[in-house]
Enzyme design. Structure first.
Site, PDB file in Angstrom:
ATOM      1  N   HIS A  95       0.817  -1.215   0.000  1.00  0.00           N
ATOM      2  CA  HIS A  95       0.000   0.000   0.000  1.00  0.00           C
ATOM      3  C   HIS A  95       0.849   1.261   0.000  1.00  0.00           C
ATOM      4  O   HIS A  95       0.422   2.308  -0.489  1.00  0.00           O
ATOM      5  CB  HIS A  95      -0.967  -0.012   1.184  1.00  0.00           C
ATOM      6  CG  HIS A  95      -2.163  -0.863   0.955  1.00  0.00           C
ATOM      7  ND1 HIS A  95      -3.403  -0.591   1.475  1.00  0.00           N
ATOM      8  CD2 HIS A  95      -2.310  -2.002   0.234  1.00  0.00           C
ATOM      9  CE1 HIS A  95      -4.265  -1.526   1.093  1.00  0.00           C
ATOM     10  NE2 HIS A  95      -3.610  -2.397   0.349  1.00  0.00           N
ATOM     11  N   HIS A 257      -1.515 -12.408  -2.368  1.00  0.00           N
ATOM     12  CA  HIS A 257      -2.574 -13.104  -1.640  1.00  0.00           C
ATOM     13  C   HIS A 257      -2.230 -14.567  -1.336  1.00  0.00           C
ATOM     14  O   HIS A 257      -3.071 -15.302  -0.828  1.00  0.00           O
ATOM     15  CB  HIS A 257      -3.908 -12.970  -2.394  1.00  0.00           C
ATOM     16  CG  HIS A 257      -4.425 -11.564  -2.338  1.00  0.00           C
ATOM     17  ND1 HIS A 257      -5.525 -11.117  -3.023  1.00  0.00           N
ATOM     18  CD2 HIS A 257      -3.971 -10.472  -1.650  1.00  0.00           C
ATOM     19  CE1 HIS A 257      -5.731  -9.843  -2.767  1.00  0.00           C
ATOM     20  NE2 HIS A 257      -4.799  -9.417  -1.945  1.00  0.00           N
TER      21      HIS A 257
HETATM   22 FE1  HEB Z   1      -4.393  -7.547  -1.222  1.00  0.00          FE
HETATM   23  C1  HEB Z   1      -5.037  -8.382   2.030  1.00  0.00           C
HETATM   24  C2  HEB Z   1      -7.602  -6.527  -1.653  1.00  0.00           C
HETATM   25  C3  HEB Z   1      -3.688  -6.672  -4.496  1.00  0.00           C
HETATM   26  C4  HEB Z   1      -1.020  -8.230  -0.704  1.00  0.00           C
HETATM   27  N1  HEB Z   1      -5.987  -7.471  -0.039  1.00  0.00           N
HETATM   28  C5  HEB Z   1      -6.048  -7.827   1.284  1.00  0.00           C
HETATM   29  C6  HEB Z   1      -7.329  -7.550   1.775  1.00  0.00           C
HETATM   30  C7  HEB Z   1      -8.069  -7.059   0.748  1.00  0.00           C
HETATM   31  C8  HEB Z   1      -7.219  -7.010  -0.385  1.00  0.00           C
HETATM   32  C9  HEB Z   1      -9.516  -6.635   0.790  1.00  0.00           C
HETATM   33  C10 HEB Z   1      -7.776  -7.782   3.200  1.00  0.00           C
HETATM   34  C11 HEB Z   1      -7.344  -6.650   4.107  1.00  0.00           C
HETATM   35  C12 HEB Z   1      -7.749  -6.960   5.540  1.00  0.00           C
HETATM   36  O1  HEB Z   1      -6.874  -7.114   6.379  1.00  0.00           O
HETATM   37  O2  HEB Z   1      -8.967  -7.052   5.776  1.00  0.00           O
HETATM   38  N2  HEB Z   1      -5.451  -6.753  -2.778  1.00  0.00           N
HETATM   39  C13 HEB Z   1      -6.751  -6.439  -2.741  1.00  0.00           C
HETATM   40  C14 HEB Z   1      -7.145  -5.961  -4.054  1.00  0.00           C
HETATM   41  C15 HEB Z   1      -6.050  -6.006  -4.848  1.00  0.00           C
HETATM   42  C16 HEB Z   1      -4.978  -6.505  -4.028  1.00  0.00           C
HETATM   43  C17 HEB Z   1      -8.533  -5.512  -4.430  1.00  0.00           C
HETATM   44  C18 HEB Z   1      -5.939  -5.600  -6.313  1.00  0.00           C
HETATM   45  C19 HEB Z   1      -6.674  -6.500  -7.207  1.00  0.00           C
HETATM   46  N3  HEB Z   1      -2.679  -7.447  -2.366  1.00  0.00           N
HETATM   47  C20 HEB Z   1      -2.612  -7.055  -3.660  1.00  0.00           C
HETATM   48  C21 HEB Z   1      -1.232  -7.024  -4.084  1.00  0.00           C
HETATM   49  C22 HEB Z   1      -0.488  -7.453  -3.028  1.00  0.00           C
HETATM   50  C23 HEB Z   1      -1.415  -7.734  -1.961  1.00  0.00           C
HETATM   51  C24 HEB Z   1      -0.767  -6.603  -5.459  1.00  0.00           C
HETATM   52  C25 HEB Z   1       0.986  -7.604  -2.919  1.00  0.00           C
HETATM   53  C26 HEB Z   1       1.819  -7.827  -3.889  1.00  0.00           C
HETATM   54  N4  HEB Z   1      -3.251  -8.193   0.380  1.00  0.00           N
HETATM   55  C27 HEB Z   1      -1.906  -8.508   0.355  1.00  0.00           C
HETATM   56  C28 HEB Z   1      -1.535  -9.137   1.596  1.00  0.00           C
HETATM   57  C29 HEB Z   1      -2.687  -9.187   2.391  1.00  0.00           C
HETATM   58  C30 HEB Z   1      -3.742  -8.579   1.595  1.00  0.00           C
HETATM   59  C31 HEB Z   1      -0.149  -9.638   1.959  1.00  0.00           C
HETATM   60  C32 HEB Z   1      -2.830  -9.802   3.772  1.00  0.00           C
HETATM   61  C33 HEB Z   1      -2.726  -8.758   4.850  1.00  0.00           C
HETATM   62  C34 HEB Z   1      -2.698  -9.433   6.241  1.00  0.00           C
HETATM   63  O3  HEB Z   1      -2.456 -10.617   6.351  1.00  0.00           O
HETATM   64  O4  HEB Z   1      -2.912  -8.679   7.201  1.00  0.00           O
END
Ligand code: HEB
Length: 727
Positions: A95, A257
């Site tokens: 982020h 993921h």
């Molecule tokens: Fe992620 C977690 C959405 C791309 C790495 N994700 C997460 C959650 C959500 C999301 C709703 C839950 C939060 C809480 O704690 O409740 N993503 C999302 C979307 C997109 C994404 C709508 C566009 C399609 N991711 C992404 C990327 C990466 C990531 C590109 C790197 C390379 N995630 C992640 C991790 C986790 C999440 C390592 C787990 C955190 C903890 O364990 O605390």
């Protein structure tokens, strides 16, 4: 006394006795505060502090070991899922980097803006305040030698390595900011709303997310609608805004993921307090206080979605793609009421461990955005290939993660530390290493003479030097004069650059180069240096014509890139939509001419006076795009005079809008004779009270000396913006 009843919070409501900004009253008055930010250094370590040098001295292995220990040091006030903060740290790094948008280079991890409002309090960044508090002891230990922005990204890497992934590399060198950067994050005044045409391809530029307060897209589908294929389209559009192709995008989501879980144990309403910026002082900067159950761990509420994607939430594996393809997915709702997907036979496939109870197991879950990676034909082609070849996916993820987290650091010269990968990558805008001796100060005088002998005009030389340098943007450190990409596609063909002028100047300078290289033996001069030196020659001559003897600083050492070093499509993003310094404005500009000027001055790191002298100097030097006459308030163009200011502030002139939209005519107030034409960018220096105050200084009697000196300093600053090789 200060603690009398009725004082403080219970007394005057916050904000009510606060001063209003000029723009609160008159929204059309240009706001110069972004340039004021460039005028001072808010870093408590001082302007001289050499962060890169300090970082280089760290024992990176030891730092990583400390982060690694923090991963499994679960804190009572925010217990780690599965006893390991890997998911939380990876999400923090993602982020922090994921706000980057290639259109204007803004966002991204550099600066550590996620520490400040608005990002700190964005709904999508829920509970990432906790992640940084878990990391505080590490930050405290290394102090100024480890910026928050480096620490956040490094923590993501250490977390990934802890799970078993082989990362591609890490570079330090991100310098922390100390106040929020003023960024246009979208038109909406409410979080999680959208007025940016998010459906389809036409997400307003340069925005990178579909809704205010999201990093990219709504996990439940477009504005909460679980439409998998439309969601895929949104993912494609927003990740492309970050410069990611389909393969990089799929790899990032699959890999991300693979680790961690989602948090939606209860409905947020009635459980969750305000975001950090809206909390009381007693919350000490933390937000989203959860009053349900234990308020954390098994009761945690972040996105309102609930569950994990894999059987291995703290171990790197190929289980995400295995699951994505193994099951038919049916729409369901989380305990918090959010739309997510579970296997059709969910009660028979409970192999996902609970984050806090070793005895309990759950079915895997997927988001609408996750299913896009299977059901969108293009993503599906990629991910089905990876199901059979997980090692290919791991490699793709490691590279895409490196790009995601380093994209806004600019050229590799800025990278610091023991884990900088050796390979050059095209998105780093690489420059060749010179395999020849550079020119020295002693060569400069002769080169200047050779440039004079080409017969190129001052305007041609100045326009070319400016065009080559002005692509620089400090938002992601791209562009600039080094590399002489001015002579390569796409830059050489941009209308704003007057392609014929560029071609003529480059050809003439190639003649100078050939002559010099033939005479000088091992030493060679680059076109990049000659373009900048040409600007210096023109300015010195123009100053002389006005009666001022100046020496324009020149620092050689630039090199020439080739097409092979240049991702043309990515350089196209640097094409100016407007360039007020050359009085250029195009339909691609999304704001008024004067707002665009200030935006550009900001990416050039200029102060208000620097912007002011540069505009005036460029007019005096007759350096408008297409050599338009607007704003050239002088009867001796090509002379570095302060006539722009003197004539702009002259009450003998009366200004009126011209028949052509965007143009103005200045006439002699008594005779009515037409004297000058101008654009909004020219006239704003007389109309805006703050800019007029600066313009006056340069229009003072005897003010021309200062004007010439300040212009030369500002000009040189622009020419040097990309010289990371010297730092
Ligand atoms: Fe992620 C977690 C959405 C791309 C790495 N994700 C997460 C959650 C959500 C999301 C709703 C839950 C939060 C809480 O704690 O409740 N993503 C999302 C979307 C997109 C994404 C709508 C566009 C399609 N991711 C992404 C990327 C990466 C990531 C590109 C790197 C390379 N995630 C992640 C991790 C986790 C999440 C390592 C787990 C955190 C903890 O364990 O605390």
């Amino acid at each position: 006394g200060f603690n009398e009843p009725g004082m403080g919070r219970a007394g005057v409501p916050q904000g009510e006795a606060a001063p209003r900004s000029v723009q609160d009253w008159w929204p059309n008055v240009v706001d110069l505060s972004r340039l004021r930010q460039n005028e001072y250094n808010p870093d408590p370590n001082g302007a001289e502090f050499d962060y890169a040098g300090e970082f280089a001295k760290l024992d990176l292995k030891a730092v990583k070991a400390d982060i690694d220990a923090a991963l499994t040091d679960s804190q009572s006030w925010w217990p780690a899922d599965y006893g390991n903060y890997a998911g939380l740290f990876i999400r923090l790094a993602w982020h922090s980097a994921g706000t980057y948008r290639s259109g204007d280079g803004r966002g991204g991890s550099d600066g550590g803006q996620i520490r400040f409002e608005p990002l700190n309090s964005w709904p999508d960044n829920g509970n990432l305040d906790k992640a940084r508090r878990v990391l505080w002891p590490v930050k405290q230990k290394y102090g100024a030698s480890l910026s928050w922005s480096d620490l956040i990204i490094l923590s993501g890497n250490v977390a990934l390595e802890n799970t078993g992934l082989k990362t591609y590399g890490f570079a330090g060198g991100r310098v922390d900011a100390w106040e929020p950067e003023l960024v246009y994050w979208g038109p909406e005044a409410k979080f999680l709303t959208s007025e940016r045409n998010a459906e389809g391809e036409d997400l307003d530029n340069p925005l990178g997310a579909t809704e205010m307060g999201l990093i990219y897209v709504n996990p439940e589908g477009p504005e909460g609608n679980p439409d998998i294929l439309k969601s895929a389209q949104q993912i494609r559009t927003t990740f492309a805004r970050m410069g990611m192709d389909d393969e990089e995008t799929a790899a990032l989501i699959v890999g991300g993921h693979t680790i961690g879980k989602m948090h939606g144990a209860h409905k947020a309403a009635g459980c969750i307090g305000k975001e950090p910026a809206a909390e009381g002082v007693e919350a000490q900067g933390l937000g989203w206080k959860n009053s349900c159950g234990t308020g954390a761990g098994p009761d945690a509420i972040t996105s309102g979605l609930e569950g994990a994607w894999t059987a291995t939430p703290v171990t790197w594996s190929s289980n995400y793609l295995d699951n994505l393809y193994a099951f038919e997915w049916k729409l369901t709702t989380s305990p918090a009421g959010a739309k997510q997907w579970e296997p059709e036979n969910a009660d028979q496939v409970t192999f996902v461990p609970d984050a806090h109870d070793a005895e309990t197991f759950h079915p895997p879950v997927m988001l609408t955005t996750d299913l896009a990676l299977r059901y969108d034909p293009a993503y599906g082609e990629i991910t089905s290939r990876w199901v059979k070849n997980p090692a290919e996916m791991d490699e793709a993820f490691a590279r895409a993660w490196f790009k995601l987290t380093h994209r806004d650091m600019g050229p590799k010269m800025r990278y610091v530390g023991a884990e900088v990968p050796a390979e050059d990558l095209i998105w780093q805008d690489p420059l060749p290493r010179a395999d020849y001796a550079m020119i020295e100060a002693g060569d400069v005088a002769a080169l200047k003479d050779s440039i004079r002998q080409t017969g190129l005009s001052g305007s041609e030389l100045v326009r070319t030097a400016w065009a080559s340098a002005v692509t620089f943007r400090d938002t992601d450190m791209r562009g600039g004069a080094n590399g002489a990409r001015i002579r390569l596609a796409p830059q050489k063909d941009w209308g704003v650059n007057d392609p014929e002028t560029i071609a003529k100047v480059v050809t003439a300078l190639e003649g100078v180069q050939a002559g010099f290289n033939a005479r000088s033996g091992a030493k060679q001069v680059s076109i990049a240096d000659l373009v900048v030196l040409g600007g210096a020659v023109a300015i010195e001559d123009a100053a002389k014509a006005a009666g001022h003897s100046v020496n324009v600083p020149f620092t050689p050492g630039r090199v020439d890139a080739t097409d092979a070093h240049t991702d043309a499509a990515s350089f196209e993003l640097l094409r100016p939509a407007a360039d007020g310094f050359r009085n250029f404005y195009s339909p691609r500009a999304r704001r008024s001419p004067s707002e665009m000027l200030i935006d550009q001055a900001d990416t050039l790191t200029l102060s208000v006076p620097e912007m002011t002298v540069l505009v005036a100097g460029m007019r005096a030097l007759d350096a408008n795009a297409g050599q338009a006459k607007h704003g050239v308030f002088t009867d001796r163009p090509g002379t570095l005079s302060n006539d722009f200011f003197v004539n702009l502030l002259d009450m003998g002139n009366e200004w009126k809008p011209a028949a052509t939209e965007g143009l103005y005519e200045g006439r002699d107030r008594t005779s009515g004779a037409m004297k000058w034409t101008a654009t909004e960018v020219d006239l704003v220096f007389g109309s805006n009270s703050e800019l007029r105050a600066v313009a006056e200084v340069y229009a003072f009697e005897g003010g021309e000396d200062k004007f010439v000196a300040d212009f030369v300093t500002a000009w040189n600053k622009v020419m040097m913006l990309d010289r990371f090789d010297l730092r």
